[in-house]
Enzyme design. Structure first.
Site, PDB file in Angstrom:
ATOM      1  N   HIS A 180       0.845  -1.194   0.000  1.00 55.86           N
ATOM      2  CA  HIS A 180       0.000   0.000   0.000  1.00 55.86           C
ATOM      3  C   HIS A 180       0.880   1.243   0.000  1.00 55.86           C
ATOM      4  CE1 HIS A 180      -2.918   3.015   1.240  1.00 55.86           C
ATOM      5  NE2 HIS A 180      -3.848   2.166   0.853  1.00 55.86           N
ATOM      6  N   ASP A 307     -11.288   0.716  -2.457  1.00 55.72           N
ATOM      7  CA  ASP A 307     -10.640   1.617  -1.496  1.00 55.72           C
ATOM      8  C   ASP A 307     -11.665   2.188  -0.514  1.00 55.72           C
ATOM      9  OD1 ASP A 307      -8.391   2.628  -0.308  1.00 55.72           O
ATOM     10  OD2 ASP A 307      -8.029   4.202  -1.771  1.00 55.72           O
TER      11      ASP A 307
END
Length: 346
Positions: A180, A307
């Site tokens: 990430h 997300d």
């Protein structure tokens, strides 16, 4: 509509926020009325991003209300990981305790909803051995399906040998690692500064950061050492599918490297990107980016990701449903590839 597995969603816990709010150095958080200010990067202590408190409320929700949202939005399951800033950014001892506490709280939610929530471990990556042990605990005891780490750890790049125990553990356990993005290290931030979070974060900084770090993993021999290691990358690959041919240049055009200075690898760089990486569309609902990714790596390596809660499900769902894909490829994109990557149903 086809079954949908959302491969990138996030959470916080109240105890974790209390720790962030009690700190005077990053990672830390400030509360300003209905706004939250997060300072994630110790090497750039003045750079922050802001978001509304309502978003934090959704991050904190690991209750039945999250499952109700999935039902309302037609989502079969979520892959859930701790949001920025991760536990890697803490001092080593604090990172170990915070990672364990966050994993235990996520694990409790997963145990309540094992068919709907898929956990990714957060790790105290300053200590590779401790991180490897925590990953094994999360997989074998909490039923997690992988790990989430951020795109650099303090002053360490992701090819740093101190992190290799994490990669060894992931390969041995047969679980992927999600890379990430976070704010680039302070030593790389100069050209991004002056425009707030716009350029340094989601605009270009996040993508550049992951692209550089995964490339370092390739050139540093991580995948030669651990050939079965699998990564998941968001935002349709952080630009890496676009760069595959250029990354291969020294390996396919000998005149580029007449002195033999390029790293000696078992495969071309592009082959690691097609064989060791998976790509979700989180926060990049842009059809040309998705199609370029599919053309570069194949339809068997692309994944749906929203997300959540940073992005909205209506927009993500519309992207999934209207992307110009064949019916078989849409099923792969929506859930079938995720089942293979995370070993679901096995």
């Amino acid at each position: 509509m086809v079954e949908i597995i959302d491969c990138e969603t996030h959470y916080f816990t109240e105890p974790y926020l209390e720790v962030l709010r009690g700190r005077t150095t990053p990672p830390r958080q400030e509360v300003h009325d209905g706004i939250r200010r997060c300072f994630p990067e110790p090497s750039a202590p003045e750079v922050a991003f802001s978001y509304p408190a309502v978003l934090e409320e959704r991050l904190l929700d690991l209750s039945d209300a999250r499952i109700e949202t999935l039902d309302e939005e037609g989502i079969s399951a979520q892959v859930v990981s701790l949001t920025v800033p991760g536990t890697e950014f803490f001092e080593p001892k604090l990172g170990v305790t915070q990672a364990r506490d966050c994993n235990d709280m996520l694990g409790a939610a997963v145990s309540r909803h094992p068919e709907r929530l898929i956990g990714l471990a957060t790790l105290p990556a300053f200590d590779g051995e401790a991180s490897a042990a925590e990953l094994e605990r999360c997989v074998t005891e909490l039923g997690f399906r992988g790990a989430n780490i951020h795109s650099h750890v303090g002053d360490m790049n992701l090819d740093d040998r101190r992190l290799w125990p994490i990669f060894e553990a992931a390969q041995r356990l047969g679980v992927p690692i999600n890379i990430h993005p976070t704010l680039p290290h302070g030593s790389m931030l100069g050209p991004y500064l002056g425009y707030g979070w716009t350029l340094a974060g989601r605009g270009l900084g996040f993508g550049h950061e992951v692209a550089v770090q995964v490339s370092r993993m390739i050139f540093g021999g991580v995948f030669d050492a651990y050939p079965d290691l699998q990564l998941m990358l968001g935002h349709c690959g952080e630009g890496l599918p676009f760069w595959m041919y250029r990354l291969d240049f020294p390996y396919i055009k000998p005149y580029i490297d007449v002195l033999g200075e390029h790293p000696k690898l078992d495969r071309k760089p592009s082959e690691y990107l097609t064989d060791n990486c998976w790509y979700n569309c989180s926060g990049n609902f842009f059809t040309p980016a998705l199609l370029a990714c599919i053309h570069a790596v194949g339809a068997d390596r692309v994944l749906f990701g929203s997300d959540y809660p940073y992005e909205s499900y209506p927009e993500a769902r519309q992207f999934l449903e209207t992307a110009p894909l064949s019916a078989p490829d849409r099923r792969k994109f929506a859930s079938e590839n995720a089942k293979r990557l995370f070993g679901l149903g096995s």
